[in-house]
Scaffold this active site. Structure first.
Site, mmCIF file in Angstrom:
data_model
loop_
_atom_site.group_PDB
_atom_site.id
_atom_site.type_symbol
_atom_site.label_atom_id
_atom_site.label_comp_id
_atom_site.label_asym_id
_atom_site.label_seq_id
_atom_site.Cartn_x
_atom_site.Cartn_y
_atom_site.Cartn_z
ATOM 1 N N LYS A 475 -14.749 -16.368 -24.435
ATOM 2 C CA LYS A 475 -14.182 -15.193 -25.106
ATOM 3 C C LYS A 475 -14.524 -15.353 -26.582
ATOM 4 O O LYS A 475 -14.056 -16.292 -27.242
ATOM 5 C CB LYS A 475 -12.667 -15.165 -24.880
ATOM 6 C CG LYS A 475 -11.945 -14.027 -25.582
ATOM 7 C CD LYS A 475 -10.470 -14.056 -25.160
ATOM 8 C CE LYS A 475 -9.608 -13.058 -25.882
ATOM 9 N NZ LYS A 475 -8.169 -13.245 -25.539
ATOM 10 N N ASP A 477 -14.135 -14.043 -30.125
ATOM 11 C CA ASP A 477 -13.157 -13.206 -30.830
ATOM 12 C C ASP A 477 -13.578 -13.003 -32.287
ATOM 13 O O ASP A 477 -14.402 -13.751 -32.834
ATOM 14 C CB ASP A 477 -11.798 -13.926 -30.766
ATOM 15 C CG ASP A 477 -10.608 -12.992 -30.900
ATOM 16 O OD1 ASP A 477 -10.809 -11.817 -31.243
ATOM 17 O OD2 ASP A 477 -9.463 -13.451 -30.681
ATOM 18 N N ASP A 547 -5.125 -5.558 -27.460
ATOM 19 C CA ASP A 547 -4.041 -6.540 -27.400
ATOM 20 C C ASP A 547 -2.769 -5.922 -26.838
ATOM 21 O O ASP A 547 -1.781 -6.620 -26.643
ATOM 22 C CB ASP A 547 -3.767 -7.120 -28.793
ATOM 23 C CG ASP A 547 -4.714 -8.266 -29.100
ATOM 24 O OD1 ASP A 547 -5.384 -8.753 -28.168
ATOM 25 O OD2 ASP A 547 -4.788 -8.676 -30.274
HETATM 26 C C1 DGJ Z 1 -6.938 -11.614 -30.598
HETATM 27 C C2 DGJ Z 1 -7.236 -11.435 -29.153
HETATM 28 O O1 DGJ Z 1 -7.346 -10.095 -28.826
HETATM 29 C C3 DGJ Z 1 -6.135 -12.101 -28.335
HETATM 30 O O2 DGJ Z 1 -6.342 -11.875 -26.978
HETATM 31 C C4 DGJ Z 1 -6.127 -13.564 -28.661
HETATM 32 O O3 DGJ Z 1 -7.318 -14.159 -28.229
HETATM 33 C C5 DGJ Z 1 -5.917 -13.769 -30.141
HETATM 34 N N1 DGJ Z 1 -6.857 -13.028 -30.916
HETATM 35 C C6 DGJ Z 1 -6.026 -15.236 -30.485
HETATM 36 O O4 DGJ Z 1 -5.980 -15.462 -31.823
#
Ligand code: DGJ
Length: 698
Positions: A475, A477, A547
């Site tokens: 993932k 980010d 989120d």
């Molecule tokens: C933002 C992401 O969308 C969440 O799912 C998570 O991974 C957080 N960041 C972690 O900091």
């Protein structure tokens, strides 16, 4: 195939199965937009440019050139010479004056489609797509522009881009280089865009356009939570099945503009490209600039047809990952389960219970490295925190694998915390304006990806972890937007290139990643869904959507997202209740049904949720895998919409051959004194009989 040039009338006709796009040249060599709409057997001709309407005839009356340019339907309008509508190309000469004028020189039609250097772009083999290269020139500047049009017949899509080269002797400066323009007569269009906020991404917004310019845009260095690089102009009241829709979508992950302008002559100019603000590109003699791709789609059958065109197009011509049609493991992510508070023992407990319920992968989210126990440190220090993961990462991965789950991991490679060894060693690697303290956001700075040494460092951090253990999923980010745009490595006259150079650097890193680890399942993410765009789809077959994991909030977010993106691209998880973002409680079954319309997973502490919820997980996973091939390849129909203030929401996916369909209905609000509701299904065979699964009903 679909692209023809008629020399006599100087007309290019680009056909897809259901649409025609026509370009006409004027005697002077101006490149005019003549038609976009339902497929025509024959195209009427250049009269549609209306150059004969007095006084707009530059070849006979040079005095009226400005009036001509200000209403000429241009394919790629240039700024500074009399067309006062939004331009696509602004060029400053060596003396600092802004002005360019393009004339047709030659063209080439080729089967297939070339790649765009350094940029994500759609692809297709000969037989699937045909490309027109229009070569034009400003002889005074020595500027050459190559306009590219790729027609995808089956998907009814035209992909456009432009390459701008300095073939002269003086350095030039591009102040703006958009990717596409569509000049049309006004039809009282409604403008459809996707807007929102963090945890409220891509809500559908619709408004009537008026005189002047109306736009959505981003200057945040990413496509953003707030506005989306998509714009559709629809005939008034267009529905899922009826009305005309002209849509543009940008294959780019940084600053953008998508604008509709209604002019004094009731003409509409629709443009899309890299935002011209804070963009300026120095083009020395011999250098070129490649503008990203914009995807154009026309539908005469409402929004639904547009949606299905985009879905097919992205699945077959943008997503490259081997997973696009493959089974994807159902994952459990520990973010909402533990946030930063976890260790090996906790993760293994989650993994064991997850395995017992049929889950197939454990994803370890933020907090596993440096001394990151909160969001205020350690980005950039990608060494495993041995206090949390006591046996180290390979040991954890081995144990998770032994339990029977695959392993996935979270990174945020583009960032640096001020409280990190990386920042202490290389404070200049953060994007910042000299002499000014850079603005913190989520307690972090952005790494200057325009610098090769920075990209190499950040890439190696990710790659060396991936080389150290069998990791199936990443993932990736990105949790803040860009500002303080200054790079320690660019000269003053190139500082305004930083936004774009950053995006190019990001693309280069992701290209390296998917090349070195071709079997990796990559999920992009940006504080939820702030970088959910076709550019990122080129690297990752799925993107974390938001989120906000509340099933009811997700109805709107996922409806907006699915307006253009295939369901297989939409990361969607079942989470715990009361929901962490909005505090709402919904039945576990509803949460499962809503997440089914995406790349499915869980985001909760499975060791803590009630047994009656845990007991539903195996059934949910079985259902997901059963319908995964249908969801990944079928036709999506929006039937009812909670977004439209209805108390329910309903969508379906029908197999292309009409053999089966999955219908999802969510009753959002109850109401007294109401009977059940008939739902009229779509995409089915009119002469077939369908059985309602689990019943004898036909
Ligand atoms: C933002 C992401 O969308 C969440 O799912 C998570 O991974 C957080 N960041 C972690 O900091």
């Amino acid at each position: 195939m679909g692209i023809q040039y008629e020399e006599n009338r100087k007309i290019f006709k680009l056909d897809t199965d259901n649409t025609t796009y026509a370009i006409a040249l004027t005697p002077e060599g101006y490149i005019g937009h003549a038609y976009y709409g339902p497929r025509l057997r024959e195209f009427g001709g250049a009269y549609r440019l209306r150059t004969a309407e007095a006084p707009f005839t530059p070849s006979v009356n040079k005095r009226e050139k400005s009036a001509f340019l200000d209403c000429f339907p241009a394919e790629y309008p240039t700024g500074g010479i009399g067309d006062y509508r939004e331009s696509c190309l602004d060029v400053r000469n060596g003396q600092g004056s802004l002005g360019a004028e393009l004339f047709y020189r030659s063209h080439r039609i080729e089967q297939g489609k070339p790649a765009l250097e350094g940029l994500p772009a759609s692809f297709g083999a000969a037989g699937e797509v045909e490309t027109l290269h229009l070569f034009c020139e400003d002889p005074i500047l020595g500027l050459r522009v190559e306009l590219l049009y790729s027609a995808f017949p089956k998907e009814d899509v035209i992909a456009r881009s432009a390459k701008i080269s300095n073939a002269g002797r003086q350095p030039l400066r591009l102040e703006k280089a958009y990717s596409a323009c569509l000049d049309m007569d006004s039809q009282d269009f409604e403008m459809i865009t996707l807007c929102g906020s963090w945890a409220r991404e891509r809500h559908i917004q619709r408004r009537r356009i008026g005189y002047g310019r109306q736009r959505v845009s981003s200057l945040k260095g990413e496509s953003s939570h707030q506005e989306h690089p998509f714009l559709a102009l629809a005939s008034p009241g267009a529905t899922q099945e009826q009305g005309e829709v002209f849509a543009m979508h940008f294959v780019y992950s940084g600053n953008f503009i998508a604008q509709a302008e209604l002019s004094q002559y009731d003409q509409v100019r629709m443009v899309m490209g890299i935002h011209g603000e804070e963009f300026s590109w120095k083009l020395n003699p011999g250098e070129s600039f490649q503008a990203p791709e914009a995807v154009l789609c026309y539908s005469a059958e409402g929004l639904g047809k547009m949606t299905r065109s985009f879905h097919d197009f992205y699945r077959d011509h943008m997503i490259r990952s081997p997973y696009k049609y493959k089974k994807r493991s159902v994952l459990i992510n520990n973010w909402e389960a533990t946030y930063f508070d976890f260790d090996t023992e906790k993760l293994l407990a989650i993994a064991k219970e997850a395995k017992a319920r049929g889950i197939e992968m454990l994803v370890m989210d933020d907090g596993w490295f440096g001394k990151r126990n909160w969001d205020d440190s350690s980005l950039g220090d990608w060494q495993v925190n041995l206090e949390k993961l006591t046996g180290g990462l390979p040991d954890l991965v081995r144990k998770v694998n032994e339990i029977g789950l695959e392993f996935g991991i979270w990174f945020e490679p583009e960032m640096v915390s001020p409280d990190s060894d990386l920042y202490r060693a290389h404070p200049d690697w953060a994007i910042q304006i000299q002499g000014r303290e850079a603005t913190l956001s989520r307690a972090q700075y952005v790494l200057d990806l325009s610098r090769k040494e920075v990209r190499d460092y950040a890439y190696e951090c990710v790659a060396s972890i991936l080389r150290s253990a069998p990791i199936s999923y990443v993932k990736w980010d990105m949790n803040r937007q860009l500002c303080d745009m200054g790079s320690g490595s660019l000269p003053p006259d190139r500082q305004q290139e930083l936004f774009h150079r950053y995006v190019l650097g990001l693309y280069e890193m992701q290209e390296r990643l998917v090349t070195e680890f071709p079997q990796l399942l990559l999920e992009n993410c940006s504080g939820g869904g702030a970088r959910f765009d076709p550019g990122m789809l080129y690297y990752s077959p799925q993107i974390w959507c938001s989120d906000d994991t509340d099933a009811i909030e997700r109805l709107r977010i996922q409806e907006g997202t699915a307006l253009i993106y295939p369901l297989s691209a939409i990361g969607a998880h079942v989470s715990d209740c009361p929901n962490h973002a909005v505090g709402r409680s919904t039945p576990f079954a509803t949460r499962g049904h809503v997440a089914l319309a995406g790349a499915f997973g869980y985001e909760l502490d499975i060791t803590k949720i009630p047994e009656e919820e845990r007991a539903q997980i195996p059934g949910q996973i079985e259902t997901y895998h059963k319908y995964e091939p249908l969801m990944h390849s079928g036709d999506y129909y929006r039937l009812l919409s909670w977004t439209d203030q209805k108390p329910f929401d309903c969508w379906m996916v029908a197999a292309k051959d009409g053999s089966e369909a999955l219908v999802t209905y969510v009753q959002v609000l109850g109401a007294a004194g109401r009977r059940s509701k008939h739902i009229f299904l779509k995409g089915l065979q009119p002469d077939a009989r369908y059985r309602l699964e689990g019943t004898q009903e036909a």
